[in-house]
Each structure stands twice: as structure tokens, then as C-alpha cells.
Design a protein around this motif. Structure first.
Motif, PDB file in Angstrom:
ATOM      1  N   VAL A  45       0.837  -1.197   0.000  1.00  0.00           N
ATOM      2  CA  VAL A  45       0.000   0.000   0.000  1.00  0.00           C
ATOM      3  C   VAL A  45       0.873   1.249   0.000  1.00  0.00           C
ATOM      4  N   PRO A  46       0.506   2.369  -0.576  1.00  0.00           N
ATOM      5  CA  PRO A  46      -0.702   2.611  -1.353  1.00  0.00           C
ATOM      6  C   PRO A  46      -0.509   2.292  -2.832  1.00  0.00           C
ATOM      7  N   GLY A  48      -2.256   4.328  -5.012  1.00  0.00           N
ATOM      8  CA  GLY A  48      -2.673   5.571  -5.656  1.00  0.00           C
ATOM      9  C   GLY A  48      -1.554   6.441  -6.185  1.00  0.00           C
ATOM     10  N   THR A  49      -0.320   6.158  -5.791  1.00  0.00           N
ATOM     11  CA  THR A  49       0.820   6.925  -6.291  1.00  0.00           C
ATOM     12  C   THR A  49       1.624   6.118  -7.297  1.00  0.00           C
ATOM     13  N   LYS A  50       1.125   4.938  -7.682  1.00  0.00           N
ATOM     14  CA  LYS A  50       1.938   4.035  -8.514  1.00  0.00           C
ATOM     15  C   LYS A  50       1.414   3.949  -9.946  1.00  0.00           C
ATOM     16  N   SER A  51       2.186   3.274 -10.788  1.00  0.00           N
ATOM     17  CA  SER A  51       1.867   3.242 -12.216  1.00  0.00           C
ATOM     18  C   SER A  51       0.785   2.215 -12.528  1.00  0.00           C
ATOM     19  N   THR A  54       2.061  -1.475 -12.607  1.00  0.00           N
ATOM     20  CA  THR A  54       2.281  -2.044 -11.271  1.00  0.00           C
ATOM     21  C   THR A  54       0.938  -2.362 -10.613  1.00  0.00           C
ATOM     22  N   GLN A 124      -3.745  10.227  -7.052  1.00  0.00           N
ATOM     23  CA  GLN A 124      -3.087  10.682  -8.279  1.00  0.00           C
ATOM     24  C   GLN A 124      -3.369   9.730  -9.435  1.00  0.00           C
ATOM     25  N   SER A 125      -3.259   8.432  -9.152  1.00  0.00           N
ATOM     26  CA  SER A 125      -3.359   7.455 -10.226  1.00  0.00           C
ATOM     27  C   SER A 125      -4.789   7.328 -10.741  1.00  0.00           C
ATOM     28  N   ARG A 128      -5.432  10.522 -12.790  1.00  0.00           N
ATOM     29  CA  ARG A 128      -4.691  10.485 -14.053  1.00  0.00           C
ATOM     30  C   ARG A 128      -5.334   9.525 -15.052  1.00  0.00           C
ATOM     31  N   ALA A 149      -6.598  15.389  -7.744  1.00  0.00           N
ATOM     32  CA  ALA A 149      -5.825  14.407  -6.962  1.00  0.00           C
ATOM     33  C   ALA A 149      -5.593  14.966  -5.569  1.00  0.00           C
ATOM     34  N   CYS A 150      -6.010  14.217  -4.558  1.00  0.00           N
ATOM     35  CA  CYS A 150      -5.977  14.690  -3.166  1.00  0.00           C
ATOM     36  C   CYS A 150      -5.147  13.734  -2.318  1.00  0.00           C
ATOM     37  N   GLN A 151      -3.878  13.574  -2.688  1.00  0.00           N
ATOM     38  CA  GLN A 151      -3.069  12.530  -2.063  1.00  0.00           C
ATOM     39  C   GLN A 151      -2.911  12.727  -0.559  1.00  0.00           C
ATOM     40  N   MET A 152      -2.846  13.984  -0.118  1.00  0.00           N
ATOM     41  CA  MET A 152      -2.660  14.238   1.320  1.00  0.00           C
ATOM     42  C   MET A 152      -3.828  13.710   2.155  1.00  0.00           C
TER      43      MET A 152
END
Lengths: 296, 296
Positions: A45-46, A48-51, A54, A124-125, A128, A149-152
Motif C-alpha cells: 500500500v498505497p 494511488g501513487t503508482k503506475s 504495477t 493521483q493514479s 490520471r 488528486a488529493c493525495q494528502m
């Protein structure tokens, strides 16, 4: 797809970690007689920041684990995995049905939006991928869809064991920073927001306080439960079981699970698994692997 | 350990993702004639919220990749991995020297602290390990050491492509929330803070503005470079190369790398690797694997 309620096998739910527990919570409330098997990929995890590649690879692995445990349905309780891997998981799981997060929430948002202006909050992912844009425009191309994108907010939700993180000034400042640009022009302001990450329901009150009562917030849990429940009909399990599998240590899952599921999970209901074991088992077609899991 | 500067092999640096680039930046500045090979486990980042067993397993895998690429030294540029896996990586790498983040920063903090009161900011997993407490007390048991897990600061640093996240009111509010409890009693307030996560140097100015000029901030990059540089002596590479390997897509690494390294990295200097390939190669003792990497 017919009524599969007489099928005693569990409904499988997978997620990148703990966020999907907000979806499981809705499913358990709607279908209290069903067995559930939840799999959280807490060691990676997470998502949401990955490609996309992946995320697809990870999602395929998780689906295989659930199928190995003989689930009757797979729910991808993670927007990022749903965005990138629903088709792949359907290929792997067929004929077991696979439900992703995107289309049900998109349909609910379209139904709710009067001014045809929808904002999607996500990782983010997910943003995107523009998955929600496509799902909404497939139904109604005239609706304006924007994504932020609200990663925080993911990190904020995971600090939620101390609930003051979820409702205080810091949460509201972060939410305002992400959302304010979409509300500067009243003519363009969204009237409906999709909480397109399963972490965000924990921040629902803070988001509502920032955007005001005239904006409808759409959560995945409710929209998924509304889709799945009619497929199940009358539940038949007198003593339903809810089991959990995680790829990182069970001890680290339990405290966060309390925040996201709204109830505590005893450690003996959480099984730590090594995905390499499943890959090996799969490779040798060994169907003798221990399938016994404890449950709550 | 003798001078190994006549050894043209690269110095290997591994991290859970991009944070270790703040350490690489210091190393490159101190040793401009050395070759470096940086490996970021971006497909499984972060480590700071995960269990010791998982972090040890991941760290061992990363060390094996670097050894496969014939590094002359391994620097564990991640506090969480250093906290849990330095001994394991030393076992795997021997006789190749392995340098972790903890002891050098602990020694620097002891040297800086006049009132013998040190605060460690880190990830959940680093703080839970109490690694800095042990390292400091091994040198001076009379120093007061407290630790604070600041998980939100990792997410904040990763939003740093927009630098206003790093210096604005939100950053200061979050930092204040984490640190204020340690400054309520002036007699107990720390005079030295270890930035015990390689993400935190990006927030150095914001942290300094919250704690004031009388508190010394210790960063890993500088303390590690001060240890390694004397081991290297006069560099011999006329045209040093800096290469990057990542486990998630190169395209996702490059933008964050700019924030953390302070310079852009061309995509062709970043090689995507699949750790499963290395496991397979290792298993069959195949030493023929392609070792050519592009560089900046």
C-alpha cells in the motif's frame, strides 16, 4: 447473473490496504447474512501513487488469492485498482463476477447532479486514469467532469486513529486547498462530488463543512452495496463469517481497521499471507493449500 | 576499512522510494568524482508504515540487486530500512561495507545537543523501533531522547512538486501539531532535532520556522557524507556516472526526483527493474544478467 444467495461461498473483497474496509462496512450492513473474505495488500500500500502496470500486476495477484479461497464474487474495493485493473481481473476471474468501484459511483453521481457539473476527488493514479470521466461520459457526454488528486487526504485518513485529525482545522485547510479552485466561479462550481477513494468517507464531514450542504457527496460503499444486494437476495448463512487476509503484519492492520471499519477486529481473524506462496502454489497447481481462515 | 577510491565500482544507495535522493544529493556534492547507483523501491513505497519483517525482506532484496550490479559499498538511504535491516544487509553484503542512517545522525545529534535533550522525528516504523534511542544511549545514556512519528510530513514532502505545500501555513500547522507537545515545558524542550526521515529535509525551513533558531536540526545527508567521504579519498573517475533503478515506472520517478535531488533526471538514466527477475537470476546463479545501465 442470477441470484447466488444460496451459494455459501464468501464474497471476496480486495483493496490496496485498509481503505476498502469502508466499502466492506457498507456491504456488511446491507447483506448481514453473507460471508465475506477481505484481502488488503498492506505490504505494498498505497496503490494511488503508482503506475498502471504495477497496479494491474498487484491486482491480478490479489484476485488470484481470492479465487484460490473460492469466492463467489470479487469486489475491487479500491478506486485505483478499479480504474486500472477491472478488465484484467474480470479476465482472470471469469465466470466469477467482478464489481469495480467506478461505474456504480459514476451512475449515482449522474443521478444526483442537477447542474451537470461533477468533481471527482481521488488518488493521483485514479485521477490520471480519467476513469470517472469516461464512465460518466459513456452515459451522458454533456456532463462536465473534473478531477482533483488529493493525495494528502489519504495520509490524513490514516492518521484517523486520533479522530481530531479528521475534523480539525488542518483537515479543513487541506481540503480547502484542494477544492477551492473548483468553486471560484459559481457558474462552474460542481453540485456533486464523487469521493473517489475509499479513504475519503472518513473525511466526509470535513469535506461537507468545506463545500456546504448544497453539494452532494457520493461514496463508493453505498453505491456498491446498492448494486450487489439485489444480486444476493435472501441470505442463507445463519452465522456469517468475516475473515481478513493481509500481506503485511496483522498487528499493524488491526488498529487502522478499527478506524475504517468502525469496529475492532480480533487478531485471530486476520491472517498474514505471503503472496509468493500463492504464486508458487499457483505454479504447481497445488490445490491442497490450507484454506482454513479464522473469522469474526 | 581502507581507502577504496581507486575502486571504480559505484557506491550503491538504496531507499524505499525517492526520499533517499536527499542523501544522494549530499553524497554527490561531497564526492563529485564517485560513481553512484541509486535503487528506489517505488513499487512498494513507503516502508515507514509497514512491519519490521516486511521491511527486512524488502531491504534484503534491494541489497541483493545492488550487489548484483557490483557496488563497492551500500548506503541504506532510508531511516526505516536502516532501523530494521542494517544488520541483515551487512550479513548479505559482507565484505562489501554497509552504512545505515542511524548511528551517524545519532552521533551528530549528541555532538550538537548542549542541554542533552534530543527529539527524533521519523516515520511510524522508525519511531516504533526506538533505533535512535538505542544508538544515542549506547554513547551517552544520560541524554533524554523522545520520538515523534510524523507520517503526514512524508505525504507533504511528496506534494512538493508544488513548493508552496512545503512552506505554507498548512505545512506549519501540521508541524506545529506534531511538535508542540514537546515544547510546552521549556525545561524539557529539545535543543536538537534529528530529521529522521529522508523526506524531511524538504521541510527543513518550515520546521525551523516552527521551532526557532535555537534548535539544531540534524539531517542524514550531511552526516552520512561526512562519514563516507574520508573512506573514499581522492576520486579517480574523470567522468562519474549516476544511474537510477526503480521498481515502479520510470515516468513516475522522474518528476519527484527533481524535487528531492534538486535537479532533473533524464528518463534514459532511470531503469525500471522487476525484482522477481533478480530473485529468479539469484536462484539459478545466473551471472550473465545484463548489467548495463544508462546514467546522468
Amino acid at each position: 447473473m442470477n441470484n447466488i444467495s444460496t451459494d455459501m461461498r464468501p464474497i471476496g473483497v480486495f483493496d490496496s490496504g485498509v481503505g476498502g474496509l469502508t466499502v466492506l462496512k457498507s456491504l456488511m450492513r446491507s447483506m448481514p447474512g453473507e460471508n465475506f473474505l477481505y484481502l488488503g495488500d498492506t505490504a505494498r500500500v498505497p496503490y494511488g501513487t503508482k503506475s498502471a502496470d504495477t497496479i494491474r500486476s498487484y491486482s491480478a495477484g490479489l484476485a488470484s488469492v481470492l479465487l484460490h479461497h473460492d469466492v463467489k464474487m470479487i469486489i475491487i474495493a479500491c478506486n485505483t485498482a478499479s480504474a486500472h485493473a477491472t478488465d484484467l481481473v474480470r479476465d482472470i476471474a471469469s465466470p466469477v463476477p467482478v464489481i469495480g468501484m467506478i461505474e456504480p459511483a459514476a451512475a449515482a453521481a449522474i443521478a444526483a447532479s442537477k447542474r451537470r457539473n461533477i468533481l471527482v476527488m481521488g488518488t493521483q493514479s485514479t485521477i490520471r486514469s480519467a476513469c470517472y470521466d469516461r464512465a460518466i461520459h459513456a452515459i451522458n457526454p454533456s456532463i462536465a467532469v473534473r478531477g482533483v488528486a488529493c493525495q494528502m487526504l489519504v495520509a490524513l485518513a490514516e492518521e484517523g486513529a486520533d479522530p481530531t485529525w479528521l475534523s480539525g482545522d488542518i483537515a479543513k485547510s487541506i481540503i480547502t486547498r484542494y477544492l477551492a479552485p473548483y468553486f471560484t466561479d459559481p457558474a462552474m462550481a460542481p453540485d456533486t462530488i464523487i469521493l473517489g477513494c475509499t479513504h475519503f468517507p472518513l473525511l466526509r464531514e470535513a469535506i461537507a463543512s468545506v463545500v456546504g450542504p448544497d453539494v452532494t457527496l457520493i461514496e463508493n460503499g453505498g453505491t456498491i452495496a446498492a448494486i450487489v444486494e439485489p444480486m444476493m437476495g435472501q441470505a442463507v448463512n445463519a452465522a456469517p463469517t468475516i475473515s481478513f487476509m493481509v500481506t503485511d503484519a496483522a498487528e499493524r492492520f488491526a488498529p487502522l481497521a478499527r478506524t475504517f471499519l468502525g469496529r475492532s477486529i480480533p487478531l485471530d481473524a486476520i491472517t498474514h499471507i505471503d503472496l509468493n506462496d500463492y504464486a508458487a502454489y499457483s505454479a504447481v497447481q497445488n490445490n491442497e493449500k490450507e484454506k482454513t481462515l479464522c473469522s469474526i
